[in-house]
Design a protein around this motif. Sequence first.
Motif, PDB file in Angstrom:
ATOM      1  N   ALA A  76     -16.018  57.669  62.007  1.00 29.33           N
ATOM      2  CA  ALA A  76     -15.501  56.305  61.873  1.00 29.33           C
ATOM      3  C   ALA A  76     -14.833  55.901  63.176  1.00 29.33           C
ATOM      4  O   ALA A  76     -14.139  56.703  63.797  1.00 29.33           O
ATOM      5  CB  ALA A  76     -14.507  56.208  60.721  1.00 29.33           C
ATOM      6  N   VAL A  77     -15.081  54.654  63.586  1.00 28.60           N
ATOM      7  CA  VAL A  77     -14.401  54.077  64.746  1.00 28.60           C
ATOM      8  C   VAL A  77     -13.543  52.930  64.211  1.00 28.60           C
ATOM      9  O   VAL A  77     -14.053  51.970  63.618  1.00 28.60           O
ATOM     10  CB  VAL A  77     -15.383  53.561  65.804  1.00 28.60           C
ATOM     11  CG1 VAL A  77     -14.623  52.900  66.955  1.00 28.60           C
ATOM     12  CG2 VAL A  77     -16.246  54.710  66.326  1.00 28.60           C
ATOM     13  N   TRP A  78     -12.244  53.052  64.401  1.00 22.03           N
ATOM     14  CA  TRP A  78     -11.268  52.097  63.874  1.00 22.03           C
ATOM     15  C   TRP A  78     -10.674  51.319  65.038  1.00 22.03           C
ATOM     16  O   TRP A  78     -10.099  51.890  65.955  1.00 22.03           O
ATOM     17  CB  TRP A  78     -10.195  52.881  63.112  1.00 22.03           C
ATOM     18  CG  TRP A  78      -8.894  52.192  62.893  1.00 22.03           C
ATOM     19  CD1 TRP A  78      -7.848  52.123  63.773  1.00 22.03           C
ATOM     20  CD2 TRP A  78      -8.475  51.490  61.727  1.00 22.03           C
ATOM     21  NE1 TRP A  78      -6.807  51.412  63.214  1.00 22.03           N
ATOM     22  CE2 TRP A  78      -7.168  51.013  61.958  1.00 22.03           C
ATOM     23  CE3 TRP A  78      -9.073  51.222  60.492  1.00 22.03           C
ATOM     24  CZ2 TRP A  78      -6.463  50.289  61.012  1.00 22.03           C
ATOM     25  CZ3 TRP A  78      -8.375  50.497  59.553  1.00 22.03           C
ATOM     26  CH2 TRP A  78      -7.079  50.048  59.810  1.00 22.03           C
ATOM     27  N   LEU A  79     -10.833  50.004  65.027  1.00 24.09           N
ATOM     28  CA  LEU A  79     -10.313  49.149  66.092  1.00 24.09           C
ATOM     29  C   LEU A  79      -9.286  48.189  65.528  1.00 24.09           C
ATOM     30  O   LEU A  79      -9.517  47.549  64.498  1.00 24.09           O
ATOM     31  CB  LEU A  79     -11.439  48.348  66.743  1.00 24.09           C
ATOM     32  CG  LEU A  79     -11.003  47.260  67.742  1.00 24.09           C
ATOM     33  CD1 LEU A  79     -10.382  47.888  68.988  1.00 24.09           C
ATOM     34  CD2 LEU A  79     -12.168  46.356  68.105  1.00 24.09           C
ATOM     35  N   VAL A  80      -8.149  48.084  66.203  1.00 29.50           N
ATOM     36  CA  VAL A  80      -7.116  47.125  65.817  1.00 29.50           C
ATOM     37  C   VAL A  80      -7.208  45.902  66.721  1.00 29.50           C
ATOM     38  O   VAL A  80      -7.184  46.022  67.944  1.00 29.50           O
ATOM     39  CB  VAL A  80      -5.706  47.745  65.924  1.00 29.50           C
ATOM     40  CG1 VAL A  80      -4.660  46.739  65.442  1.00 29.50           C
ATOM     41  CG2 VAL A  80      -5.621  49.022  65.102  1.00 29.50           C
ATOM     42  N   GLU A  81      -7.316  44.733  66.107  1.00 30.22           N
ATOM     43  CA  GLU A  81      -7.284  43.466  66.837  1.00 30.22           C
ATOM     44  C   GLU A  81      -5.903  42.852  66.714  1.00 30.22           C
ATOM     45  O   GLU A  81      -5.365  42.772  65.610  1.00 30.22           O
ATOM     46  CB  GLU A  81      -8.311  42.484  66.282  1.00 30.22           C
ATOM     47  CG  GLU A  81      -8.304  41.143  66.994  1.00 30.22           C
ATOM     48  CD  GLU A  81      -9.102  40.053  66.277  1.00 30.22           C
ATOM     49  OE1 GLU A  81      -8.963  38.884  66.682  1.00 30.22           O
ATOM     50  OE2 GLU A  81      -9.830  40.366  65.326  1.00 30.22           O
ATOM     51  N   PRO A  82      -5.315  42.367  67.832  1.00 30.87           N
ATOM     52  CA  PRO A  82      -5.885  42.279  69.171  1.00 30.87           C
ATOM     53  C   PRO A  82      -5.873  43.616  69.922  1.00 30.87           C
ATOM     54  O   PRO A  82      -5.053  44.458  69.583  1.00 30.87           O
ATOM     55  CB  PRO A  82      -4.961  41.257  69.865  1.00 30.87           C
ATOM     56  CG  PRO A  82      -3.662  41.339  69.131  1.00 30.87           C
ATOM     57  CD  PRO A  82      -4.002  41.713  67.718  1.00 30.87           C
TER      58      PRO A  82
END
Length: 418
Positions: free
Chosen positions: A109-115
């Motif tokens: 899993a690749v988890w990205l937080v925006e911003p």
Amino acid sequence: MKVLMISLNYAPEMTGVGKYSAELAEWLALRGHTIRVITASPYYPEWRVRPGYNPRTYTTERINNVSVTRVPFWCPKQPSGLRRVLHLMSFALFAFPAAMWQIAWRPQAVWLVEPPLFASPSALLAARIAGASFWLHVQDYEVDAAFRLGILKGRVARKLALCLEKWLMSRADVVSAPSVAMTRLAVQKGVPREKTYTFTNWVEIQHAHSNSADSAYRAQLAIGRGVHVVLYSGNLGLKQGLEIIADVAKLLMWRTDILFVICGAGPAKSLLHERTHGLPNIKFLDLQPKERFDELLALADMHVLPQRADAADIVMPSKLGAMLSSNRPVIATASRGTELWDVVNSVGLAVEPESPTALSQAVLRLADDCRLREHLGALGRQYAASNLSKDSILLQFEARLRSSVTGRQGVGDEATMT
């Protein structure tokens, strides 16, 4: 599971996204998952890179069983307008090679937080090559916020930014946000409802302090007995509408039994100092150590949470949970019908945003009614315990993350078969 997290902010930052990203990664590590993080050097909320960190190089350290890679980035001293955009772009640019390097590790899993949304292409590419699930978590709709708050302008620029945002969000396997309203907005932006998930900011319910007079901060700040403390603690940002606290302090100068305490750091701190110069009923504190956070909250007789009207439902203040759990009443400035208004109005006082008069009247109401303060404080704590418990929220999240990984593996298996 093997999880790659990409988050601009991370520990040792103690507020906002950094706090939640670190707590999430460390909780997953304790559950037996392997977590790697790509982040920047700590700089928030002071907007100054902390001593001991170099924002010009790649470095790797290990924090509480989590491997943390820090990438170069640009940290402006005054994060406004174009500078803030370039700041976010700089992190996205240097996070790209770090994300590509992790492909060989084969994260699930690749988890990205925006911003920053600018980092989405890197996260998406890394996930697809590795056969991993791509999860986008929106803590702040930066495109909407940038145009609503006047950081960016122009109809054409707005249309292009929204189209790019829609394209990137539609490619994620899961898109989450910390409130129902923000999750609903993702659907309005074109994300299929079944791909969305409300991932609420949690709080660790600590011992409830029953009496503000017991806080050691009273002696530290030389606050006399019988003085009601109105506390704001957190990031002091330029676009949060914090100037309303200064305006209310001016309106209530005649009440010598009401004191405003502003605790935190950020680019608006100097402006607030200037705006409140000479006022005897306001005091400032620097950002306090994590170990004293509960004690700081206990200083309050009431918490105040300003939010500008044009920020409605594109961001849910992460500090709200801690305020509610502190056994103290909360006053929030929020437009009727927004999720912040709905939550606070049920357990505290929600008043018209950007209205010093409305906020001052709410402060007076609580200052003059001890029973109401106790009642609303208890309601807020009960709400936090029932809806914002850390373990409950993270166990549900873990199950959804595992489901997204399984679903993506199934897609990969089908692709291989065909």
